[in-house]
Write a protein that holds these residues in place. Sequence first.
Motif, PDB file in Angstrom:
ATOM      1  N   ILE A  68     -15.492  50.364  64.451  1.00 37.33           N
ATOM      2  CA  ILE A  68     -14.759  50.112  65.706  1.00 37.33           C
ATOM      3  C   ILE A  68     -13.253  50.047  65.426  1.00 37.33           C
ATOM      4  CG2 ILE A  68     -14.438  48.460  67.601  1.00 37.33           C
ATOM      5  CD1 ILE A  68     -17.450  47.801  67.345  1.00 37.33           C
ATOM      6  N   TYR A  69     -12.858  49.379  64.327  1.00 34.30           N
ATOM      7  CA  TYR A  69     -11.417  49.276  64.028  1.00 34.30           C
ATOM      8  C   TYR A  69     -10.799  50.644  63.724  1.00 34.30           C
ATOM      9  CZ  TYR A  69     -12.058  44.190  63.719  1.00 34.30           C
ATOM     10  OH  TYR A  69     -12.338  42.873  63.994  1.00 34.30           O
ATOM     11  N   ALA A  70     -11.621  51.530  63.193  1.00 33.57           N
ATOM     12  CA  ALA A  70     -11.085  52.855  62.865  1.00 33.57           C
ATOM     13  C   ALA A  70     -10.872  53.707  64.116  1.00 33.57           C
ATOM     14  CB  ALA A  70     -12.038  53.564  61.901  1.00 33.57           C
ATOM     15  N   ARG A 100     -10.959  36.463  72.737  1.00 33.30           N
ATOM     16  CA  ARG A 100     -10.348  36.150  71.441  1.00 33.30           C
ATOM     17  C   ARG A 100     -10.268  37.434  70.630  1.00 33.30           C
ATOM     18  NH1 ARG A 100     -14.354  31.591  69.381  1.00 33.30           N
ATOM     19  NH2 ARG A 100     -14.338  31.065  71.566  1.00 33.30           N
ATOM     20  N   THR A 101      -9.244  37.525  69.801  1.00 31.39           N
ATOM     21  CA  THR A 101      -9.142  38.710  68.958  1.00 31.39           C
ATOM     22  C   THR A 101      -8.376  38.411  67.676  1.00 31.39           C
ATOM     23  OG1 THR A 101      -8.837  41.106  69.075  1.00 31.39           O
ATOM     24  CG2 THR A 101      -6.971  39.766  69.779  1.00 31.39           C
ATOM     25  N   THR A 102      -8.688  39.182  66.644  1.00 28.77           N
ATOM     26  CA  THR A 102      -8.038  39.026  65.344  1.00 28.77           C
ATOM     27  C   THR A 102      -6.855  39.986  65.271  1.00 28.77           C
ATOM     28  OG1 THR A 102     -10.338  38.927  64.569  1.00 28.77           O
ATOM     29  CG2 THR A 102      -8.615  38.831  62.889  1.00 28.77           C
ATOM     30  N   PRO A 103      -5.630  39.475  65.107  1.00 24.20           N
ATOM     31  CA  PRO A 103      -4.483  40.389  65.002  1.00 24.20           C
ATOM     32  C   PRO A 103      -4.652  41.322  63.795  1.00 24.20           C
ATOM     33  CG  PRO A 103      -3.758  38.128  65.343  1.00 24.20           C
ATOM     34  CD  PRO A 103      -5.226  38.072  65.070  1.00 24.20           C
ATOM     35  N   ALA A 237     -21.849  26.824  61.834  1.00 19.96           N
ATOM     36  CA  ALA A 237     -23.304  26.858  61.622  1.00 19.96           C
ATOM     37  C   ALA A 237     -23.980  28.015  62.356  1.00 19.96           C
ATOM     38  CB  ALA A 237     -23.933  25.521  62.037  1.00 19.96           C
ATOM     39  N   GLU A 238     -23.373  29.197  62.247  1.00 24.17           N
ATOM     40  CA  GLU A 238     -24.068  30.369  62.799  1.00 24.17           C
ATOM     41  C   GLU A 238     -25.231  30.739  61.919  1.00 24.17           C
ATOM     42  OE1 GLU A 238     -20.202  31.605  62.120  1.00 24.17           O
ATOM     43  OE2 GLU A 238     -20.567  33.341  63.399  1.00 24.17           O
ATOM     44  N   THR A 239     -25.041  30.508  60.616  1.00 21.19           N
ATOM     45  CA  THR A 239     -26.084  30.803  59.636  1.00 21.19           C
ATOM     46  C   THR A 239     -26.131  29.597  58.688  1.00 21.19           C
ATOM     47  OG1 THR A 239     -24.511  31.793  58.101  1.00 21.19           O
ATOM     48  CG2 THR A 239     -25.547  33.286  59.676  1.00 21.19           C
TER      49      THR A 239
HETATM   50  P1  IMP Z   1     -11.931  41.168  67.258  1.00 20.05           P
HETATM   51  O1  IMP Z   1     -11.420  39.941  66.607  1.00 20.05           O
HETATM   52  O2  IMP Z   1     -11.471  41.343  68.690  1.00 20.05           O
HETATM   53  O3  IMP Z   1     -11.660  42.408  66.447  1.00 20.05           O
HETATM   54  O4  IMP Z   1     -13.520  41.012  67.392  1.00 20.05           O
HETATM   55  C1  IMP Z   1     -14.422  41.355  66.369  1.00 20.05           C
HETATM   56  C2  IMP Z   1     -14.386  40.342  65.220  1.00 20.05           C
HETATM   57  O5  IMP Z   1     -14.868  39.093  65.720  1.00 20.05           O
HETATM   58  C3  IMP Z   1     -15.323  40.686  64.070  1.00 20.05           C
HETATM   59  O6  IMP Z   1     -14.688  41.453  63.095  1.00 20.05           O
HETATM   60  C4  IMP Z   1     -15.681  39.313  63.515  1.00 20.05           C
HETATM   61  O7  IMP Z   1     -14.723  38.871  62.579  1.00 20.05           O
HETATM   62  C5  IMP Z   1     -15.592  38.412  64.719  1.00 20.05           C
HETATM   63  N1  IMP Z   1     -16.932  38.113  65.246  1.00 20.05           N
HETATM   64  C6  IMP Z   1     -17.585  38.725  66.238  1.00 20.05           C
HETATM   65  N2  IMP Z   1     -18.791  38.145  66.425  1.00 20.05           N
HETATM   66  C7  IMP Z   1     -18.875  37.149  65.528  1.00 20.05           C
HETATM   67  C8  IMP Z   1     -19.883  36.161  65.238  1.00 20.05           C
HETATM   68  O8  IMP Z   1     -20.957  36.106  65.826  1.00 20.05           O
HETATM   69  N3  IMP Z   1     -19.577  35.307  64.212  1.00 20.05           N
HETATM   70  C9  IMP Z   1     -18.397  35.346  63.537  1.00 20.05           C
HETATM   71  N4  IMP Z   1     -17.450  36.235  63.799  1.00 20.05           N
HETATM   72  C10 IMP Z   1     -17.688  37.127  64.780  1.00 20.05           C
END
Ligand code: IMP
Length: 374
Positions: A68-70, A100-103, A237-239
């Motif tokens: 997806i990032y690519a 939410r998103t990761t820069p 605690a997802e896993t």
């Molecule tokens: P983004 O931050 O908008 O790129 O969304 C995707 C990112 O969210 C993934 O690369 C993961 O790091 C994080 N992510 C999505 N779902 C989960 C989850 O269920 N547990 C932990 N991280 C998640």
Amino acid sequence: MDFVALPKIELHAHLTGSISRQTLHEIWLTKSASGSTALQDPLLVIPEGKHDFNLETGSFFPLFSKYIYALLTDEPSLRRATTSVLQSFLQDGVVYLELRTTPRSTPHLSAERYISIIVDTISAFEAANPELHTRLILSIDRRHDFEKASSVLSLALSSFNNNNNNNNNNNNNHTSSSSSPSPSSPSPSESRSESPIIVGLDLCGDPTALPNGQISLFTPLFQKARAAGLGITVHFAETPSSASPAELRTLLSWRPHRLGHVIWEDEESKQEIARRKDQVCLELCLSCNVWAGMVTGGFEGHHFGGWRAVEGVKVTLGTDDVGIFGSPLSNEYRLVAQHFHLDKSQICALARESIDHIFGGEQEKERLRRIMWT
Ligand code: IMP
Ligand code: ZN
């Protein structure tokens, strides 16, 4: 009951995990036509109807990092993807959304530009569709090193403080950013006349990264974010690998406003969370947990039931990654109604329970109290 018409609040949705396969496919078509991608068609990589991507066996996280990032490397693709995500939430009856998103930097965009495009797209979408209000949370990934994580915090703070300062200049009504708020201090963004778009900080990413308490690497960052008034939400605690009491203690020392998933907790941790029921809200994601094999016992056995039974614990339903798991928020409400036997008034009460836990400020809460069903 019409679960789409029910006005809903979504507080746990990852932006790039929320993009539909069809939208990814269209972005891919455009890129393929211009010869700018050698990736496979998304409809082959993430086929329609396939939702069982497992967090621990390695089929889930590489979907993002390798695929997806690519695809999301340039401004038009990012704008298109973000707009289609907002459109889907709007069509599903969501009235308030915290994405939410990761820069990330890409070959064409700096991380700063990546975020500013998303913020700009959100503002433009809201101007055209005022029924949906959207705010953004920036994510620190467990795989980040300290420097990268610091840069995420800096991005969040620069946007948040800018907006704060503007409002302070306008109305002289502000929260201090230099001292730690007490546990009873106002919720994030409260006392602002106008909420900023970036309102919070998240901890997400592969739960097997940073095991054995190493997560405390990020403690100074989350403490700083909290002191500045950002909302704090953390995956916990997802896993089993990220579920230790020690990890919970560290996360709680950051004084988070919300905890995501909270699946594999032991009795001690469960009691610790229940004791904090007035300070933290639990973000629970049924379909994601079931499809990704994070819980056992299917929908009936989901820990939604267990947590609902604990007096006073607050819960908000979220989709997590609707693009991957395929269940929109309306369907998550339908699922809890079906499997936990909630009638219409209980569903409305559950939907309204989220209002007090948004990061978007008092005015927004008042709007939601007016428009959400009772
Ligand atoms: P983004 O931050 O908008 O790129 O969304 C995707 C990112 O969210 C993934 O690369 C993961 O790091 C994080 N992510 C999505 N779902 C989960 C989850 O269920 N547990 C932990 N991280 C998640
Ligand atoms: Zn999540």
